[in-house]
Motif scaffolding. Sequence first.
Motif, PDB file in Angstrom:
ATOM      1  N   GLY A 220       1.607  20.764  -8.828  1.00 17.97           N
ATOM      2  CA  GLY A 220       0.576  21.537  -8.315  1.00 17.97           C
ATOM      3  C   GLY A 220      -0.813  20.723  -7.972  1.00 17.97           C
ATOM      4  N   LEU A 221      -1.779  21.488  -8.274  1.00 17.62           N
ATOM      5  CA  LEU A 221      -3.239  20.862  -7.983  1.00 17.62           C
ATOM      6  C   LEU A 221      -3.470  19.379  -8.398  1.00 17.62           C
ATOM      7  CD1 LEU A 221      -5.825  21.576  -6.498  1.00 17.62           C
ATOM      8  CD2 LEU A 221      -6.715  22.439  -8.689  1.00 17.62           C
ATOM      9  N   ASP A 222      -2.983  19.153  -9.321  1.00 15.23           N
ATOM     10  CA  ASP A 222      -2.897  17.643  -9.864  1.00 15.23           C
ATOM     11  C   ASP A 222      -2.024  16.642  -8.890  1.00 15.23           C
ATOM     12  OD1 ASP A 222      -4.189  18.268 -12.152  1.00 15.23           O
ATOM     13  OD2 ASP A 222      -2.535  18.436 -13.463  1.00 15.23           O
ATOM     14  N   TRP A 223      -1.134  17.314  -8.334  1.00 13.20           N
ATOM     15  CA  TRP A 223      -0.271  16.460  -7.205  1.00 13.20           C
ATOM     16  C   TRP A 223      -1.386  16.233  -6.166  1.00 13.20           C
ATOM     17  CZ3 TRP A 223       3.553  13.288  -6.230  1.00 13.20           C
ATOM     18  CH2 TRP A 223       3.950  12.897  -5.089  1.00 13.20           C
ATOM     19  N   GLU A 224      -1.968  17.342  -5.505  1.00 12.84           N
ATOM     20  CA  GLU A 224      -2.811  17.231  -4.386  1.00 12.84           C
ATOM     21  C   GLU A 224      -4.030  16.168  -4.525  1.00 12.84           C
ATOM     22  OE1 GLU A 224      -3.746  21.303  -3.529  1.00 12.84           O
ATOM     23  OE2 GLU A 224      -1.922  22.051  -3.336  1.00 12.84           O
TER      24      GLU A 224
ATOM     25  N   ALA B 160       1.079  -1.057  -0.008  1.00 11.55           N
ATOM     26  CA  ALA B 160       0.056   0.218  -0.011  1.00 11.55           C
ATOM     27  C   ALA B 160       0.931   1.172   0.015  1.00 11.55           C
ATOM     28  CB  ALA B 160      -0.932   0.143   1.209  1.00 11.55           C
ATOM     29  N   PRO B 161       0.689   2.332  -0.780  1.00 11.94           N
ATOM     30  CA  PRO B 161       1.261   3.510  -1.023  1.00 11.94           C
ATOM     31  C   PRO B 161       1.126   4.271   0.277  1.00 11.94           C
ATOM     32  CG  PRO B 161      -0.447   3.567  -2.584  1.00 11.94           C
ATOM     33  CD  PRO B 161      -0.556   2.146  -1.861  1.00 11.94           C
ATOM     34  N   ASP B 162       2.382   5.051   0.658  1.00 10.85           N
ATOM     35  CA  ASP B 162       2.217   5.747   1.902  1.00 10.85           C
ATOM     36  C   ASP B 162       3.078   6.885   1.855  1.00 10.85           C
ATOM     37  OD1 ASP B 162       4.859   4.909   2.131  1.00 10.85           O
ATOM     38  OD2 ASP B 162       4.608   3.676   3.960  1.00 10.85           O
ATOM     39  N   GLU B 163       3.560   7.802   2.979  1.00 11.85           N
ATOM     40  CA  GLU B 163       3.937   9.045   2.850  1.00 11.85           C
ATOM     41  C   GLU B 163       5.333   9.015   2.181  1.00 11.85           C
ATOM     42  OE1 GLU B 163       2.322  11.942   3.075  1.00 11.85           O
ATOM     43  OE2 GLU B 163       0.670  10.859   3.467  1.00 11.85           O
ATOM     44  N   LYS B 164       5.999   7.892   2.588  1.00 15.13           N
ATOM     45  CA  LYS B 164       7.316   7.462   1.815  1.00 15.13           C
ATOM     46  C   LYS B 164       7.408   7.617   0.470  1.00 15.13           C
ATOM     47  CE  LYS B 164       9.259   5.214   5.652  1.00 15.13           C
ATOM     48  NZ  LYS B 164      10.199   3.944   6.409  1.00 15.13           N
TER      49      LYS B 164
ATOM     50  N   ALA C 125      -4.005  13.759  -6.690  1.00 11.32           N
ATOM     51  CA  ALA C 125      -3.557  12.453  -7.104  1.00 11.32           C
ATOM     52  C   ALA C 125      -3.078  12.052  -5.572  1.00 11.32           C
ATOM     53  CB  ALA C 125      -2.182  12.427  -7.908  1.00 11.32           C
ATOM     54  N   VAL C 126      -2.509  12.591  -4.813  1.00 10.85           N
ATOM     55  CA  VAL C 126      -2.113  12.014  -3.342  1.00 10.85           C
ATOM     56  C   VAL C 126      -3.497  11.670  -2.795  1.00 10.85           C
ATOM     57  CG1 VAL C 126      -1.181  12.621  -1.008  1.00 10.85           C
ATOM     58  CG2 VAL C 126      -0.168  13.126  -3.419  1.00 10.85           C
ATOM     59  N   THR C 127      -4.514  12.864  -2.770  1.00 11.08           N
ATOM     60  CA  THR C 127      -5.864  12.132  -2.004  1.00 11.08           C
ATOM     61  C   THR C 127      -6.430  11.021  -2.618  1.00 11.08           C
ATOM     62  OG1 THR C 127      -6.333  14.665  -1.740  1.00 11.08           O
ATOM     63  CG2 THR C 127      -8.185  13.202  -1.520  1.00 11.08           C
ATOM     64  N   ALA C 128      -6.317  10.529  -3.799  1.00  9.15           N
ATOM     65  CA  ALA C 128      -6.724   9.467  -4.299  1.00  9.15           C
ATOM     66  C   ALA C 128      -6.077   8.411  -3.856  1.00  9.15           C
ATOM     67  CB  ALA C 128      -6.706   9.421  -5.794  1.00  9.15           C
TER      68      ALA C 128
END
Length: 479
Positions: A262-266, A244-248, A268-271
């Motif tokens: 930018g916003l696309d990154w934010e 499972a992907p995590d903060e690392k 993506a991380v939320t998903a």
Amino acid sequence: MLNTQTSDGPKTLYDKHIDAHTVCSLDDQGHVLLYVDRQVLNEYTSPQAFSGIRDAERSVWRPNTSLAVVDHVNSTSAERRQVRRGDNGVLQIEYLRKNCEDYGIELFDILDKRQGIEHVVAPEQGFILPGMVVAAGDSHTTTYGALGAFGFGIGTSEIEHLLVTQTLVYKRLKTMRITISGRLPIGVTSKDIIMAVIRKIGASGASGYAVEFAGSLIHDLSVEARMTICNMAVEAGARGAFMAPDEKVFQYLKATPRAPRGLDWERAVTAWRALRSDDQAVFDREVYLDAEDVEPMVSWGTSPDQVAGIDGAVPGLRAGAEGGINHNMERALSYMGLSPGQPLAGVPITHAFIGSCTNARIEDLRDVARVVRGRKVATGVRAIIVPGSTQVREQADAEGLAGIFIDAGFEWRQSGCSMCLAMNDDVLGPGDRCASSTNRNFEGRQGAGARTHLMSPAMVAAAAVKGHIFDVRKLERAD
């Protein structure tokens, strides 16, 4: 459009990936038409696929979803140069160039500063992202599971189908969760952990399964260490591996050239944070391992499950199912020139090889430098280091690691698959015995009649300076 509707009930991470990428169900036996997000191509496994496309006068549907690299047959000599007529693999390399040019596929060619082994290059470029399904003509595509993607190897005919349609006929797998608890003991690496797992479940123990790795140890590991585990999961027969992907993972990817910005990154991380198995998800098989029970591992046979701890010995021959000697073990020992009960520590080597998509990233090279700093390669040993990518090589140069290697007597080479599978000019001779950071110890894998002992990069380094298989922990204690 992809089918993003999942059935009710808790889901494993694998099921979430497959459900989200299923175009349609094909039968009641689990076959689906699966959409594939990305494909990585190389000069060795793609030629027949492209020839099939040409013969059928078809086109590549989405060329921007493929990335091509030269890695299997190219020379890894210290000075990189363009291939010439008469060089090993020149026709394969030239045909890949033509195919990429004709079909609009991006190529990291030999002199490209981004060139390297496909399973090192694709993650470091941010070409692989969590939630993706990735297929490639190489079994170690499982590496991408460390990023929360689903990667698996495919054959030549499937490469052709994928290039033309962006889909594959795919059969759902069973699911296995391997939970690894505890912390890494001194001298033990992720390579030792996955070798211990393979020994525990066998070389075919995960056949028919997609494996998810979980537990406190996985959480503590770096992203590069996780890649080593997912990479070698295929050596237990796994068709895919997950974490499972995590903060690392997110921090690792954020620094890559092709990550969203930018916003696309934010978004993506939320998903990506939702990419994990549900709490109540049921796996078809559960396996448990305590990392604190693992010591540095060494292979003694010709299969990745024929391994033991460095303090152990070659096992004795056992009775088979019908009362006879286990002929597979007998053949392995005969090929390796070892005897039942022989201690692994002290077995002399002629070669030491550090490289491959399993263990040639910058963290691996730092481990090697810590061991060999101030030491010399033993007389009679040829020691080679082949970084996983040109970028890894440049980083090692910048950190001063290359100087440590050269001072110790290692050959410091250019990137490529090299002696992992001996498809270029890096080939062992009959009877040569190699301490190797690679992933397979099959008969002839590194050259006809050559003998391969799999181990971690640090253990290879220890063997190189001692001239025989040696417990790296004793060198670390001496320091």
